[in-house]
Enzyme design. Structure first.
Site, PDB file in Angstrom:
ATOM      1  N   GLU A   1      32.649  76.070 149.138  1.00  0.00           N
ATOM      2  CA  GLU A   1      32.260  74.772 149.712  1.00  0.00           C
ATOM      3  C   GLU A   1      30.892  74.867 150.372  1.00  0.00           C
ATOM      4  OE1 GLU A   1      33.767  72.038 149.292  1.00  0.00           O
ATOM      5  OE2 GLU A   1      35.762  72.660 148.606  1.00  0.00           O
TER       6      GLU A   1
ATOM      7  N   CYS B   1      41.348  71.420 155.724  1.00  0.00           N
ATOM      8  CA  CYS B   1      40.381  72.441 155.286  1.00  0.00           C
ATOM      9  C   CYS B   1      38.987  72.117 155.805  1.00  0.00           C
ATOM     10  CB  CYS B   1      40.385  72.559 153.766  1.00  0.00           C
ATOM     11  SG  CYS B   1      41.909  73.295 153.149  1.00  0.00           S
TER      12      CYS B   1
ATOM     13  N   HIS C   1      37.885  76.735 148.016  1.00  0.00           N
ATOM     14  CA  HIS C   1      39.084  76.039 147.547  1.00  0.00           C
ATOM     15  C   HIS C   1      39.516  76.614 146.193  1.00  0.00           C
ATOM     16  CE1 HIS C   1      38.931  72.342 150.275  1.00  0.00           C
ATOM     17  NE2 HIS C   1      40.209  72.688 150.252  1.00  0.00           N
TER      18      HIS C   1
HETATM   19  N1  PCA Z   1      44.420  72.694 151.522  1.00  0.00           N
HETATM   20  C1  PCA Z   1      44.290  71.529 152.391  1.00  0.00           C
HETATM   21  C2  PCA Z   1      44.765  71.984 153.736  1.00  0.00           C
HETATM   22  C3  PCA Z   1      45.448  73.293 153.518  1.00  0.00           C
HETATM   23  C4  PCA Z   1      45.095  73.688 152.152  1.00  0.00           C
HETATM   24  O1  PCA Z   1      45.375  74.762 151.620  1.00  0.00           O
HETATM   25  C5  PCA Z   1      42.901  70.916 152.374  1.00  0.00           C
HETATM   26  O2  PCA Z   1      42.203  71.030 151.341  1.00  0.00           O
HETATM   27  O3  PCA Z   1      42.496  70.297 153.347  1.00  0.00           O
END
Ligand code: PCA
Length: 196
Positions: free
Chosen positions: A79, A142, A164
């Site tokens: 990210e 996240c 992610h």
């Molecule tokens: N994904 C979520 C919160 C926890 C996770 O593993 C997110 O992308 O916000």
């Protein structure tokens, strides 16, 4: 060796596994120049970042990398940025469901990640796996976690990043993208391998 604190979120939204933690917990104990400390963190606004900060106070990391699930993605995605907004379509694991709220009132609108996201994505593709820089970490836990950590460590030597991962094949519905756990582990290992 340098020290990497790497976290994975617990399952949320009615799922029984979170591939982020499944992958993080299976990483080797050393990658490149780093020894790894692996930590599961709760999918709860604010508390997730506080859990990371408590661990970081105990064992000062050089780099903090959080890993989360992004259902619908077809690649492992470092990210680029966190934004100062919390807005949840579903409650977190403590029942919080903020709507259009700043994470830190008066904080910067966005804060760039302090790890080399393009080089990490390139390392993933060089390993033969799907990798791509993402320009949004969403507005759920996240993004909240990345924003709070980047804000906390601004103007310090501690670097903060977020990756992610897609759903696992057994989680993804018909036609939805997914990635095998072994591939996620290999992709994370490749991305960490270029950090210094
Ligand atoms: N994904 C979520 C919160 C926890 C996770 O593993 C997110 O992308 O916000």
């Amino acid at each position: 060796m340098k020290h990497l604190l790497i976290t994975g979120f617990d399952p949320f939204g009615g799922e029984t596994v979170n591939p982020a933690w499944e992958a993080v917990s299976r990483l080797p104990d050393t990658i490149g120049v780093f020894r790894l400390t692996k930590l599961q963190i709760p999918t709860v606004f604010g508390i997730a970042a506080d859990t990371v900060l408590a661990a970081a106070r105990a064992d000062a990391p050089d780099v903090i990398l959080c890993v989360g699930l992004a259902a619908g993605r077809d690649a492992v995605t470092p990210e680029r940025i966190a934004i100062n907004i919390a807005s949840a379509k579903k409650p977190d694991n403590a029942g919080n469901q903020p709507q259009e709220s700043p994470i830190l009132p008066g904080g910067p609108d966005g804060i760039f990640s302090t790890v080399p996201v393009s080089a990490m994505a390139d390392a993933i593709t060089a390993a033969g796996l799907p990798g791509r820089v993402s320009n949004t970490a969403g507005t759920f836990v996240c993004n909240d976690t990345l924003y709070r950590l980047l804000h906390h460590y601004a103007d310090t030597p501690v670097r903060v990043g977020f990756v992610h991962v897609p759903q696992l094949p057994q989680q993804a519905g018909d036609g939805a993208p997914s990635m095998a756990l072994g591939d996620m582990i290999a992709a994370l290992t490749a991305a960490i391998g270029i950090l210094r």
